[in-house]
Design a protein around this motif. Structure first.
Motif, PDB file in Angstrom:
ATOM      1  N   ARG A   1       4.836  -2.731   1.562  1.00 20.36           N
ATOM      2  CA  ARG A   1       3.469  -2.391   1.156  1.00 20.36           C
ATOM      3  C   ARG A   1       2.657  -1.690   2.239  1.00 20.36           C
ATOM      4  NH1 ARG A   1       3.851  -7.671   1.998  1.00 20.36           N
ATOM      5  NH2 ARG A   1       2.362  -8.717   3.357  1.00 20.36           N
ATOM      6  N   GLU A   2       2.958  -1.935   3.492  1.00 20.68           N
ATOM      7  CA  GLU A   2       2.197  -1.293   4.574  1.00 20.68           C
ATOM      8  C   GLU A   2       2.440   0.214   4.608  1.00 20.68           C
ATOM      9  OE1 GLU A   2      -0.072  -2.737   6.420  1.00 20.68           O
ATOM     10  OE2 GLU A   2       0.311  -4.701   5.534  1.00 20.68           O
ATOM     11  N   SER A   3       3.593   0.660   4.124  1.00 19.23           N
ATOM     12  CA  SER A   3       3.917   2.085   4.175  1.00 19.23           C
ATOM     13  C   SER A   3       3.644   2.809   2.856  1.00 19.23           C
ATOM     14  CB  SER A   3       5.395   2.279   4.558  1.00 19.23           C
ATOM     15  OG  SER A   3       6.236   1.721   3.563  1.00 19.23           O
TER      16      SER A   3
ATOM     17  N   ILE B   1       1.360  -1.300  -7.514  1.00 23.57           N
ATOM     18  CA  ILE B   1       2.070  -2.557  -7.255  1.00 23.57           C
ATOM     19  C   ILE B   1       1.150  -3.737  -7.515  1.00 23.57           C
ATOM     20  CG2 ILE B   1       1.654  -2.753  -4.768  1.00 23.57           C
ATOM     21  CD1 ILE B   1       4.882  -3.626  -6.556  1.00 23.57           C
ATOM     22  N   ARG B   2      -0.139  -3.583  -7.213  1.00 21.99           N
ATOM     23  CA  ARG B   2      -1.091  -4.655  -7.505  1.00 21.99           C
ATOM     24  C   ARG B   2      -1.171  -4.897  -9.006  1.00 21.99           C
ATOM     25  NH1 ARG B   2      -5.736  -6.180  -9.273  1.00 21.99           N
ATOM     26  NH2 ARG B   2      -6.934  -7.781  -8.193  1.00 21.99           N
ATOM     27  N   ALA B   3      -1.275  -3.821  -9.767  1.00 22.48           N
ATOM     28  CA  ALA B   3      -1.345  -3.954 -11.225  1.00 22.48           C
ATOM     29  C   ALA B   3      -0.073  -4.601 -11.772  1.00 22.48           C
ATOM     30  CB  ALA B   3      -1.571  -2.590 -11.865  1.00 22.48           C
ATOM     31  N   SER B   4       1.071  -4.250 -11.228  1.00 21.90           N
ATOM     32  CA  SER B   4       2.335  -4.847 -11.662  1.00 21.90           C
ATOM     33  C   SER B   4       2.379  -6.333 -11.344  1.00 21.90           C
ATOM     34  CB  SER B   4       3.523  -4.143 -10.994  1.00 21.90           C
ATOM     35  OG  SER B   4       3.613  -2.818 -11.412  1.00 21.90           O
ATOM     36  N   LEU B   5       1.900  -6.700 -10.165  1.00 20.15           N
ATOM     37  CA  LEU B   5       1.883  -8.115  -9.783  1.00 20.15           C
ATOM     38  C   LEU B   5       0.921  -8.915 -10.661  1.00 20.15           C
ATOM     39  CD1 LEU B   5       2.001  -7.818  -5.901  1.00 20.15           C
ATOM     40  CD2 LEU B   5       3.708  -8.943  -7.340  1.00 20.15           C
ATOM     41  N   VAL B   6      -0.250  -8.362 -10.940  1.00 21.74           N
ATOM     42  CA  VAL B   6      -1.210  -9.043 -11.801  1.00 21.74           C
ATOM     43  C   VAL B   6      -0.614  -9.234 -13.199  1.00 21.74           C
ATOM     44  CG1 VAL B   6      -3.455  -8.795 -12.952  1.00 21.74           C
ATOM     45  CG2 VAL B   6      -3.248  -8.357 -10.504  1.00 21.74           C
ATOM     46  N   ASP B   7       0.092  -8.220 -13.690  1.00 18.94           N
ATOM     47  CA  ASP B   7       0.750  -8.322 -14.986  1.00 18.94           C
ATOM     48  C   ASP B   7       1.826  -9.406 -14.955  1.00 18.94           C
ATOM     49  OD1 ASP B   7       1.346  -7.385 -17.703  1.00 18.94           O
ATOM     50  OD2 ASP B   7       3.214  -6.664 -16.810  1.00 18.94           O
TER      51      ASP B   7
ATOM     52  N   ASP C   1      -2.111 -10.761  -0.822  1.00 22.94           N
ATOM     53  CA  ASP C   1      -1.629  -9.944   0.306  1.00 22.94           C
ATOM     54  C   ASP C   1      -1.847  -8.456   0.043  1.00 22.94           C
ATOM     55  OD1 ASP C   1      -0.810 -12.283   1.556  1.00 22.94           O
ATOM     56  OD2 ASP C   1       1.317 -12.021   1.055  1.00 22.94           O
ATOM     57  N   VAL C   2      -1.555  -8.026  -1.176  1.00 23.90           N
ATOM     58  CA  VAL C   2      -1.764  -6.619  -1.519  1.00 23.90           C
ATOM     59  C   VAL C   2      -3.259  -6.298  -1.501  1.00 23.90           C
ATOM     60  CG1 VAL C   2      -1.515  -4.883  -3.341  1.00 23.90           C
ATOM     61  CG2 VAL C   2       0.395  -6.399  -2.802  1.00 23.90           C
ATOM     62  N   ASP C   3      -4.074  -7.207  -2.018  1.00 19.23           N
ATOM     63  CA  ASP C   3      -5.527  -7.006  -1.961  1.00 19.23           C
ATOM     64  C   ASP C   3      -6.006  -6.878  -0.513  1.00 19.23           C
ATOM     65  OD1 ASP C   3      -5.913  -6.994  -4.703  1.00 19.23           O
ATOM     66  OD2 ASP C   3      -6.467  -9.113  -4.795  1.00 19.23           O
ATOM     67  N   ALA C   4      -5.460  -7.692   0.371  1.00 15.35           N
ATOM     68  CA  ALA C   4      -5.838  -7.629   1.784  1.00 15.35           C
ATOM     69  C   ALA C   4      -5.430  -6.301   2.407  1.00 15.35           C
ATOM     70  CB  ALA C   4      -5.218  -8.795   2.542  1.00 15.35           C
TER      71      ALA C   4
ATOM     72  N   SER D   1      -8.030  -3.674   3.933  1.00 17.53           N
ATOM     73  CA  SER D   1      -7.955  -3.250   5.326  1.00 17.53           C
ATOM     74  C   SER D   1      -7.936  -1.723   5.437  1.00 17.53           C
ATOM     75  CB  SER D   1      -6.726  -3.842   6.012  1.00 17.53           C
ATOM     76  OG  SER D   1      -5.531  -3.248   5.540  1.00 17.53           O
ATOM     77  N   ARG D   2      -7.350  -1.078   4.486  1.00 19.90           N
ATOM     78  CA  ARG D   2      -7.361   0.390   4.479  1.00 19.90           C
ATOM     79  C   ARG D   2      -8.754   0.929   4.159  1.00 19.90           C
ATOM     80  NH1 ARG D   2      -1.800   2.553   1.748  1.00 19.90           N
ATOM     81  NH2 ARG D   2      -0.390   1.526   3.220  1.00 19.90           N
ATOM     82  N   GLY D   3      -9.440   0.236   3.274  1.00 24.75           N
ATOM     83  CA  GLY D   3     -10.792   0.650   2.910  1.00 24.75           C
ATOM     84  C   GLY D   3     -11.762   0.510   4.064  1.00 24.75           C
ATOM     85  N   SER D   4     -11.592  -0.558   4.846  1.00 25.13           N
ATOM     86  CA  SER D   4     -12.499  -0.778   5.972  1.00 25.13           C
ATOM     87  C   SER D   4     -12.093   0.051   7.184  1.00 25.13           C
ATOM     88  CB  SER D   4     -12.511  -2.264   6.350  1.00 25.13           C
ATOM     89  OG  SER D   4     -11.255  -2.681   6.838  1.00 25.13           O
TER      90      SER D   4
END
Length: 73
Positions: free
Chosen positions: A10-12, A21-27, A61-64, A68-71
Motif C-alpha cells: 500500500r505504501e507504493s 483497495i480501501r473500497a474493496s476492503l470496506v466491501d 491502516d489504509v485510511d492512515a 498521511s499522504r493528504g497531510s
C-alpha cells in the motif's frame, strides 16, 4: 489475493489505487458481516470476531496511509 498483495504494497500504490483497495476492503468487511450473522456464539468468538477485527484494522491502516499522504502535501 489481489487485496492481500495490494494491502502489503500500500505504501507504493497511487492515490487512486489506495482508494480502490480501501473500497474493496470496506466491501469485504460488509460481506463478512453479512456472512457471520448465523454463526454460533462459540464460532463467532473463535473465528468471526478475530477475522473481522483484522479486516477492520486493514481498513484503518489504509485510511492512515491516505491521511498521511493528504497531510504531507
Amino acid at each position: 489475493m489481489f487485496i492481500e498483495r495490494s494491502y502489503a504494497e500500500r505504501e507504493s500504490l497511487s492515490d487512486r489505487d489506495l482508494e480502490r483497495i480501501r473500497a474493496s476492503l470496506v466491501d469485504q468487511v460488509q460481506r463478512f458481516k453479512d456472512a457471520i450473522r448465523g454463526y454460533a456464539p462459540d464460532k463467532m468468538e473463535k473465528y468471526g470476531q478475530p477475522f473481522l477485527a483484522g479486516l477492520l484494522q486493514k481498513v484503518a491502516d489504509v485510511d492512515a496511509t491516505i491521511a498521511s499522504r493528504g497531510s504531507g502535501n
